[in-house]
Structure formats: C-alpha cells, structure tokens
Design a protein around this motif. Sequence first.
Motif, PDB file in Angstrom:
ATOM      1  N   ASN A   1       0.854  -1.199   0.000  1.00 57.54           N
ATOM      2  CA  ASN A   1       0.000   0.000   0.000  1.00 57.54           C
ATOM      3  C   ASN A   1       0.881   1.236   0.000  1.00 57.54           C
ATOM      4  O   ASN A   1       1.997   1.223   0.524  1.00 57.54           O
ATOM      5  CB  ASN A   1      -0.907   0.028   1.233  1.00 57.54           C
TER       6      ASN A   1
ATOM      7  N   PRO B   1      -3.602   2.049  -7.887  1.00 57.15           N
ATOM      8  CA  PRO B   1      -4.877   2.697  -7.551  1.00 57.15           C
ATOM      9  C   PRO B   1      -5.582   3.387  -8.707  1.00 57.15           C
ATOM     10  O   PRO B   1      -6.794   3.577  -8.669  1.00 57.15           O
ATOM     11  CB  PRO B   1      -4.476   3.711  -6.472  1.00 57.15           C
TER      12      PRO B   1
ATOM     13  N   LEU C   1      -9.537   3.846  -2.361  1.00 61.64           N
ATOM     14  CA  LEU C   1      -8.228   4.048  -2.973  1.00 61.64           C
ATOM     15  C   LEU C   1      -7.113   3.663  -2.006  1.00 61.64           C
ATOM     16  O   LEU C   1      -6.112   3.056  -2.404  1.00 61.64           O
ATOM     17  CB  LEU C   1      -8.068   5.496  -3.415  1.00 61.64           C
TER      18      LEU C   1
ATOM     19  N   ARG D   1      -6.400   0.028  -2.069  1.00 57.65           N
ATOM     20  CA  ARG D   1      -5.887  -0.562  -3.305  1.00 57.65           C
ATOM     21  C   ARG D   1      -4.381  -0.763  -3.224  1.00 57.65           C
ATOM     22  O   ARG D   1      -3.632   0.165  -2.921  1.00 57.65           O
ATOM     23  CB  ARG D   1      -6.216   0.351  -4.494  1.00 57.65           C
TER      24      ARG D   1
END
Length: 696
Positions: free
Chosen positions: A585, A631, A685, A688
């Motif tokens: 991430n 993302p 987001l 993601r």
Amino acid sequence: MKKPFSDKPFTAIRLMVFFLFGLPWPVPADTLYLRAGEQAEGVLKAMEPETVAFEEPGGVKIHNKEDVARIQMQQSRRFDDITDAAMISDPDLRQCIAEQPSESDYPADGSATLLHRRVFDLTTPGLVRETTRTITKILRQRGENAASTTIRYFEDADKPEIDFALTVTPDGRVLHLNDTAIKDESVYARFPDYRRLSRLRFVCKEPAPGSILDVQYTVERTRNTPLEPFYSEEPFRYDSPLLRKEVVVITPSGTEIAHGLSAACAGKIDYSEISENGHVRRVWRLKQPESGIMQEPLMPPRNTFIPLLTLGAPASWDGVAQAYRAMLGALPPLSDPLRGKAVELAKHGGAAAIYEHIAKTIRTAPVGQHEFRFQPHSPDETASRGLANELDKNVLYWAMLKAAGFDCAFALVRNRMQGPLDENVPSIRAFHRSAVFLVKNHQFSTTVSDRLPFEAVPGDLQDAPALVFFDKGARRMKIPVAKPSSERDETRFEARLHEDGELDLTIVYLATGNGQPALRAFKDFDEQQLRHRLEAAAARIHPAALLKSYKTSDLSDLSVPPSISLSCRIPGFATTAGGDLMLFNLPAVDYSASDAGRSSREYGLFWFQTSRARVAGSIELPKGFAVYGGPGRIRLKTETVAYSARFSAKANRITFEDTYDIKTLCAPASAYADYKRVQEARAGLARRRVIIEKRP
C-alpha cells in the motif's frame, strides 16, 4: 469549603460541629464520624460534657466524646419529612410518577427528563432569582449519571441554595440528599486572577434503573450593570428525551423582557402571559415531548438545530455597544515603556510582530470572559502578569496596535459552537470570545494561541458574528471564512523499495492556517519526549517502521510555516509473492470512511474549518521491477467536498498525488450522500494495493 448558605438557620457553617457546644440539634440525617473510622447517619439528640447521644436506625447510642472525630450536621430542606412515595403530595412529582415512561418506551436512552422548569423572578431590581427544577427517570444503568447536578455561580455576586434533592426508588422509598455528598469548589482556583466562577456539585442517592430523581435549586444572581445583565439561552431539547419543559419569567407590570425563538421552535413552543398582583408571568412551554439527540459524526453544534429560547434584559444594540465602548475608553492608557515596546515591534515587523510578542510571551488562561468578567484588566497589568485570558490578551493587543499607529478595533465574537446570534436579544453576554480587527487589512486575529500565525483565525471564529467597537460607533460584522488553499495539511514523501521488501522512507509534514497548531505542539517536548512521539508517528505509517532520524523547523517561529521531517526504514513493507511479484500500500495514504458509515443522517454536517489535505510523493522500485497494477485515478467534485487522485508509473519510479478539499463550514443533511460517496472513494483508494512484477 465556601459558605453559600450563611444566612440560613441550618447552614454550611455548621457542617463541622465540634463538641464544645453541648446542645441538642434535632436535624435529620446528621452524620457521626468515629475516630476508629466508622460513621453513621441519624440525628444528634444531645451532647453532655463527656458523651454524645446519637439516634441511629437501631436506636439511640451513647458515645464517649473522646471516640468521636466530628459530627456533620444536615441542613433542613423541603420534603425532609417524606419517607415513602405514598406521602408525596406535590402535584408535579405525583404526575411524573403516575405518567412515568417504561424502559421499553425509550430503548436507546439511559434516562428521560420528565419535567424541567426554569423560573426567573425579576421583580427585584438588579436581582435575578433563578429556580430550576428537574425530575428525571433513570431507565438504564448508563443513565445513572443524571443523578449528578452542578450549579455554577459567581462567588462574589450569586448565592446558591439546594431546595431539595430526592430519590424515589422503585420500591417506593424516598431518599434525601446528604450534605456529605455536596462539594463546593472554585472552578479556576489555579488561576487566582480569574477566580470567580464556582460550582456546587452533588449526587442524589441510589440512582438505580427505575428510580425517579427530583432536584430543585435556587440561585440569587446580582445582575445590575450593563456589563453584567440578565441573559439566558434555554434549550428545549436535550441528549435524553424531554417530556415537559417550561420557562417562566416574572417581571413587574410594565416591564418588558427581550426574547427570541430559534427557527426550530416553530410549532413546538406555546406562549402564555398572565398579569396579577402587579406582576406579569410569561411562560414558554414545550407542546410535545422531544426525543433525545442521536449523536452522529460531524455533529453540528446543537444550538443550530434545537428549539432555543433566548432571554435578556431590555436593551438595544446601540445601547449595548455604547456601554462597552465607554468601558474600553475608560481603561488606563499604556505606560510609556509598553507604548515604546509597541512602536519598536511595529517598526521591525509590523502588526504581526506585536501579535507574535503577545501570543508567545503571555500564556493563555483558559477562562472565558463569560466565566469571569467582560471588563478586562488594564493592558499594563496584563503585560506584567505574563498570564491572561483571551479577552485580556486581545485588549492588550488592541492597545499596543493603536499605540503603534494601526487603525484597529476591538471585537467581541460569538463563536460558531454557540449557535446563531439572536438579533432580538442585544447583550454582550451573547459573545464568549474576542478578537481584534485591522481595518486596512480587513483582517481579524486573536492572540489566544502561540501556535496559530498572525494571518489565521481559529476555525470556530470563522463565519462567526462579531460586535466591533470602532473609535466612532460600533458595527456588527461576520468574520470571513478562510479558503481551503490557506488551510492546508500537506504530506510529502520520497522512498526507495528494496528487492527484499524493505522500504527506505523520508516523509515531511507541513501545514498552514489551523493545521499549524498540531505540528507546533511538538515544540513543547524535550528531546526524549519528541523522539518518543515521532517514533509513534512512524509506527502509525506502518507498524514495522523504525525511526532513523528526524528534523523540525523552528516550531516557535510563527512567521514560518512549521514542518517535521522523518526518515525511517520499514522492514517487510512489501509482501513478496514468489520471486517475481511484490504488493504494498502507498505510504501516508491511510483514509477511512468511518464517519460516513450510515446510509443517511438526521442532522447537517459541520466542520471546524475549511481545509485542503494533500499527499504527494514517489517511490523508486527495485531494479528490474515494473508496475503491474495500482490505484488509478479519481476525480470527484461536489458542492461540499472534492477529491482528486493520480497514480502513475514511469521507468522504475511510481508517483502519487491526491488533494482533498472541504469547501464549506457546514452543509445540510441532504449533502450527506455526496460526502459519503467521496469518503468511500478515498477509503477505497487507500486499500488498493500497488502490484509490481519483475520483468526480464
């Protein structure tokens, strides 16, 4: 302990009785304290030279005086003779008992207010006799805090008295307040120059589910000057259900009372007026029960949406302003040294230098003007003390600006947390805050904080009504709302990802406007405390983050936006899948939609200030790796909030940038759907993952 009942026959003066008097004292529920540590409630029957006769539930006992530490006498109060619910004759309490709701009627509430009555007797000039009665039903254990009552009063101008405090238990017993449960204390004793507000606190006995509490107290308040007039804001909706509410104002015939009802009162409040015996009795009464207030995220101040009655002494805005301007004009002039200091500061740094000098050299006492006095101390006294509340600091700021030749005006401000200003009730007591207005810049500022720069106004004062006192007259104004671009929180990062999944990360936090105090707060820590807190900040980025070094700007310099830079390494930042795939991430991108979890909401949305949050950075990938997925891009724009995000990859580097704007201070409940959509998009987001793969 202070002595608010010193003119009554059984008073707080007699709370401690030492055995020199030798007199019988037939007051119920006295408390006997033995030196061995035991205590008993009952009635002091007699004192002899060597013994004390004390009647307890089991009968009269004789104690040697040498075994007794002290006896606390119980003040006699109304209804003391009632011990059983069958003996109750008071119509209000009887009605509340007869019509009491059951637990199932309010499944979400801990308690319910069965009756709340406020009576303001203004028949004596300069005196307000304020009587408050509250009858409450405890529905569940979490509602037991309703048994606690606080009476706030000014120790030099007011006189409180507890009329009675009863508990009617589910089995029909009637219990009375014991004086040992009363605590009388100064609210701001640690600030001697602002010691005025006090409070009586007490707790009713046995506030168990099913009990009914009946409390009444009276406060005589001296309100006889234009700077301390009668004024009250009376809500007609509470956190818990409210079944009955009355506000009564009694005045001599021919005397007017200023009053105003909020928009939410429409159709909910009855008004009646009766004239008799040379007095007028005005009554505002709730028509139907009001439900409790369900708490929601981003909750607006309750005075913006509840039914609210505002009461005040008859006055005009011109008269109020004239009285306050006259008081400001009568303040002692600045001393020559202080005047010289103002001129010197202005010469080298303008108005901002005077602002920063006061904000940083005079600590702020957290005592509102409504909790002390609206009349400030003299500017020289404030400067010499080094500790002052916001009102005193801003009066000093205003006086020094004027001495340095700036065209400025002092202002009283009603912060947004208080709700809208009722134009029908002119009163300085409607304003809990203060500021200074610089005419040439058309700018408001307040020296309340040493963490907020000269050009920033606290969020709760933006869009707030202000009463501004110019040299010639006064004017009501609105404090401007800052644009999101001037209320920025910015995060920048640069990182390098290694093939084993470890990340080297440098992250910088910057802020402008009302975002600055959070960063400037770190200036108050020593080196060890600072490192400990920054290690915690690194751990919030990633649980495995290890802080290597840090750097801060001069967080005390209000003329320079603050910044804090962290350098850390994060072992295991990326998850590896075989030898060809890595997943992770983005750092510093951690958003939640927890404040938009409901499908709808009852109340509008409220923010402390407009704002712009921006995150931007890049990550260098391991050699031979390229982006497989990420993302992507988002662009959402609504009347309330806006969000845009862009993720891209070029060669072995990925870049990310997003911007989130809160464009308004408040919005109706109908705007919630748009807000929810944006919040969920941001949170989505953040979840993601970036996927990179090793390519030949």
